[in-house]
Design a protein around this motif. Sequence first.
Motif, PDB file in Angstrom:
ATOM      1  N   SER A  61       0.832  -1.209   0.000  1.00 31.35           N
ATOM      2  CA  SER A  61       0.000   0.000   0.000  1.00 31.35           C
ATOM      3  C   SER A  61       0.866   1.259   0.000  1.00 31.35           C
ATOM      4  O   SER A  61       0.490   2.289  -0.559  1.00 31.35           O
ATOM      5  CB  SER A  61      -0.937   0.007   1.212  1.00 31.35           C
ATOM      6  OG  SER A  61      -0.204   0.017   2.422  1.00 31.35           O
TER       7      SER A  61
ATOM      8  N   HIS B 127       1.962   1.951  -3.548  1.00 27.71           N
ATOM      9  CA  HIS B 127       0.935   2.634  -4.328  1.00 27.71           C
ATOM     10  C   HIS B 127       0.967   4.143  -4.070  1.00 27.71           C
ATOM     11  O   HIS B 127       0.793   4.952  -4.991  1.00 27.71           O
ATOM     12  CB  HIS B 127      -0.456   2.088  -3.991  1.00 27.71           C
ATOM     13  CG  HIS B 127      -0.613   0.618  -4.265  1.00 27.71           C
ATOM     14  ND1 HIS B 127       0.106  -0.040  -5.246  1.00 27.71           N
ATOM     15  CD2 HIS B 127      -1.417  -0.322  -3.691  1.00 27.71           C
ATOM     16  CE1 HIS B 127      -0.247  -1.315  -5.274  1.00 27.71           C
ATOM     17  NE2 HIS B 127      -1.168  -1.504  -4.341  1.00 27.71           N
TER      18      HIS B 127
ATOM     19  N   TYR C  97      -7.473   7.173  -3.348  1.00 26.99           N
ATOM     20  CA  TYR C  97      -6.919   5.917  -2.861  1.00 26.99           C
ATOM     21  C   TYR C  97      -6.867   5.895  -1.331  1.00 26.99           C
ATOM     22  O   TYR C  97      -7.245   4.903  -0.696  1.00 26.99           O
ATOM     23  CB  TYR C  97      -5.508   5.714  -3.425  1.00 26.99           C
ATOM     24  CG  TYR C  97      -4.807   4.507  -2.854  1.00 26.99           C
ATOM     25  CD1 TYR C  97      -5.173   3.221  -3.243  1.00 26.99           C
ATOM     26  CD2 TYR C  97      -3.796   4.643  -1.906  1.00 26.99           C
ATOM     27  CE1 TYR C  97      -4.550   2.108  -2.710  1.00 26.99           C
ATOM     28  CE2 TYR C  97      -3.163   3.540  -1.374  1.00 26.99           C
ATOM     29  CZ  TYR C  97      -3.540   2.275  -1.772  1.00 26.99           C
ATOM     30  OH  TYR C  97      -2.921   1.175  -1.233  1.00 26.99           O
ATOM     31  N   LEU C  98      -6.408   6.995  -0.726  1.00 27.21           N
ATOM     32  CA  LEU C  98      -6.281   7.034   0.735  1.00 27.21           C
ATOM     33  C   LEU C  98      -7.645   7.051   1.414  1.00 27.21           C
ATOM     34  O   LEU C  98      -7.787   6.558   2.532  1.00 27.21           O
ATOM     35  CB  LEU C  98      -5.460   8.255   1.156  1.00 27.21           C
ATOM     36  CG  LEU C  98      -3.977   8.210   0.778  1.00 27.21           C
ATOM     37  CD1 LEU C  98      -3.292   9.517   1.129  1.00 27.21           C
ATOM     38  CD2 LEU C  98      -3.269   7.049   1.474  1.00 27.21           C
ATOM     39  N   ASP C  99      -8.643   7.633   0.756  1.00 26.61           N
ATOM     40  CA  ASP C  99     -10.000   7.607   1.321  1.00 26.61           C
ATOM     41  C   ASP C  99     -10.605   6.202   1.267  1.00 26.61           C
ATOM     42  O   ASP C  99     -11.458   5.850   2.085  1.00 26.61           O
ATOM     43  CB  ASP C  99     -10.917   8.570   0.553  1.00 26.61           C
ATOM     44  CG  ASP C  99     -10.614  10.028   0.861  1.00 26.61           C
ATOM     45  OD1 ASP C  99      -9.917  10.276   1.864  1.00 26.61           O
ATOM     46  OD2 ASP C  99     -11.046  10.901   0.093  1.00 26.61           O
ATOM     47  N   ALA C 100     -10.144   5.414   0.300  1.00 23.85           N
ATOM     48  CA  ALA C 100     -10.743   4.098   0.094  1.00 23.85           C
ATOM     49  C   ALA C 100     -10.176   3.039   1.025  1.00 23.85           C
ATOM     50  O   ALA C 100     -10.849   2.056   1.333  1.00 23.85           O
ATOM     51  CB  ALA C 100     -10.546   3.653  -1.360  1.00 23.85           C
ATOM     52  N   ARG C 101      -8.947   3.212   1.481  1.00 25.56           N
ATOM     53  CA  ARG C 101      -8.343   2.187   2.329  1.00 25.56           C
ATOM     54  C   ARG C 101      -7.300   2.786   3.251  1.00 25.56           C
ATOM     55  O   ARG C 101      -6.734   3.841   2.978  1.00 25.56           O
ATOM     56  CB  ARG C 101      -7.707   1.090   1.484  1.00 25.56           C
ATOM     57  CG  ARG C 101      -6.589   1.552   0.571  1.00 25.56           C
ATOM     58  CD  ARG C 101      -5.857   0.381  -0.035  1.00 25.56           C
ATOM     59  NE  ARG C 101      -5.268  -0.460   1.008  1.00 25.56           N
ATOM     60  CZ  ARG C 101      -4.781  -1.673   0.780  1.00 25.56           C
ATOM     61  NH1 ARG C 101      -4.830  -2.182  -0.440  1.00 25.56           N
ATOM     62  NH2 ARG C 101      -4.248  -2.378   1.749  1.00 25.56           N
ATOM     63  N   ALA C 102      -7.072   2.070   4.369  1.00 27.11           N
ATOM     64  CA  ALA C 102      -6.041   2.481   5.299  1.00 27.11           C
ATOM     65  C   ALA C 102      -4.700   1.896   4.860  1.00 27.11           C
ATOM     66  O   ALA C 102      -4.645   0.808   4.286  1.00 27.11           O
ATOM     67  CB  ALA C 102      -6.381   2.010   6.715  1.00 27.11           C
ATOM     68  N   LEU C 103      -3.641   2.607   5.148  1.00 28.78           N
ATOM     69  CA  LEU C 103      -2.319   2.122   4.779  1.00 28.78           C
ATOM     70  C   LEU C 103      -1.881   1.017   5.723  1.00 28.78           C
ATOM     71  O   LEU C 103      -2.189   1.033   6.927  1.00 28.78           O
ATOM     72  CB  LEU C 103      -1.297   3.265   4.825  1.00 28.78           C
ATOM     73  CG  LEU C 103      -1.502   4.392   3.813  1.00 28.78           C
ATOM     74  CD1 LEU C 103      -0.417   5.449   3.980  1.00 28.78           C
ATOM     75  CD2 LEU C 103      -1.482   3.855   2.395  1.00 28.78           C
ATOM     76  N   GLU C 104      -1.155   0.054   5.182  1.00 28.09           N
ATOM     77  CA  GLU C 104      -0.630  -1.032   6.003  1.00 28.09           C
ATOM     78  C   GLU C 104       0.357  -0.465   7.009  1.00 28.09           C
ATOM     79  O   GLU C 104       1.084   0.487   6.740  1.00 28.09           O
ATOM     80  CB  GLU C 104       0.083  -2.055   5.115  1.00 28.09           C
ATOM     81  CG  GLU C 104      -0.832  -2.702   4.084  1.00 28.09           C
ATOM     82  CD  GLU C 104      -0.062  -3.527   3.078  1.00 28.09           C
ATOM     83  OE1 GLU C 104       0.944  -4.158   3.488  1.00 28.09           O
ATOM     84  OE2 GLU C 104      -0.415  -3.531   1.895  1.00 28.09           O
TER      85      GLU C 104
END
Length: 412
Positions: free
Chosen positions: A344, A347, A398-405
Amino acid sequence: MLEHGGELATTLVGIGGFLLLAAVVRHYTRTSPLPPETWLLLAGIAYALARNHWLPALPVLMMEPQTVFLLLLPAMVFAGGAALPGRVLARQWLPLGVMAIGGTLLATVVIGVAVAWMLGFALVHGLWFGVALAATDPAAVSVVIHRFSIPQRLELLMEGESIFNDSVAIVLFTALGAVVLAGETFDARGTLALFAWNLAGGIVCGLALGWFAGKLVVVWKEQNRFTGITLTVLLCYGSFLLAEHVLSLSGVIAVLCAALVFSHVRLAGGTRQHDDLFHGFWRYISVLAGSVLFFLLGVETGSHPFPLVWAIGGIVVTLLLARAATVYGGGLVLGALRHPVPMSWQHVQLLGGAKGAIPVALLLMVPDDYPHKLSMLCLVFVAVAFTLVVNPLLLKKYLDARALEQDAETVS
């Protein structure tokens, strides 16, 4: 008496007008998905179009390469270096080396081969353009990533890469320029030695000057007073000029190292690291320099002809492929070296690898009689605008859609 100062008065009005514009843009774009610098870039484009088509009486503005390299870039690098935790940055030498050196070389080849094929250049001309566009820009990267909340180590990787790969790109651009313009033979061993000298010498020069200045303000007890802040301005530009123009070293690396060690040494005097005059002053200088830089970049973009409309899509695709090869290829290498970077994060590195004024300034210094200068500038303006307008929007989505690992390594 005032009639003799008409030119100065006009200049002051222009400066005041720009400062008002920058303040208004930053106020009204605080919640915008695009950073203020992107809006200033667009405002610069609008200014150039207005002057060229409707308001010719507006003053002529130009982005001089020397203004970028001597005035704006050192200030932004120093401000960024002063805010970075030096010990943590030092622990990231392996990923920084892979991305700054290996990544720049890989991106140079991908962009160079594609552009040479697209425009019918000889390969060496394509590679020369490729190295100018390969490096991510410190100012542009800082603008993009500071707009979002990302882990500290990832922020360090991206900012560190953008600073170190500038040195790689400038050395390679100079070496390939001698081949393209003067017909000299490319000397890989000599270029490698020159890069090593630039890097190592710049580090030593910056560390020495930063340590001396830091000790001086501690002994004088001037950390948060006029004298101490003035010394930091002298340290910023003095380290750059000494390294770049006297010792033929990397001025960018010298400024970065000077800022890192000065920011650490000055704390021995009992100064708090954050929210003091030193950090507040350099935060303001960084924002001001960035505002000027991106507005002038917009003016230059809006003033430039674009005869290669058909190649715009090609350069965007090429830029994305080169960045993907750099980020994901570097991720594979670092994983094999047991220094993995979460997918992540990769990306985010892909979308945060913004281009800025450095490639434009490099190409503006190319002689006007070079036959491919107009085409190269056309493509680089498109590439810069794309990464500053489209990339932040994609990164936000992208950041709104998922949290970073979460990274296994704790950054303190």
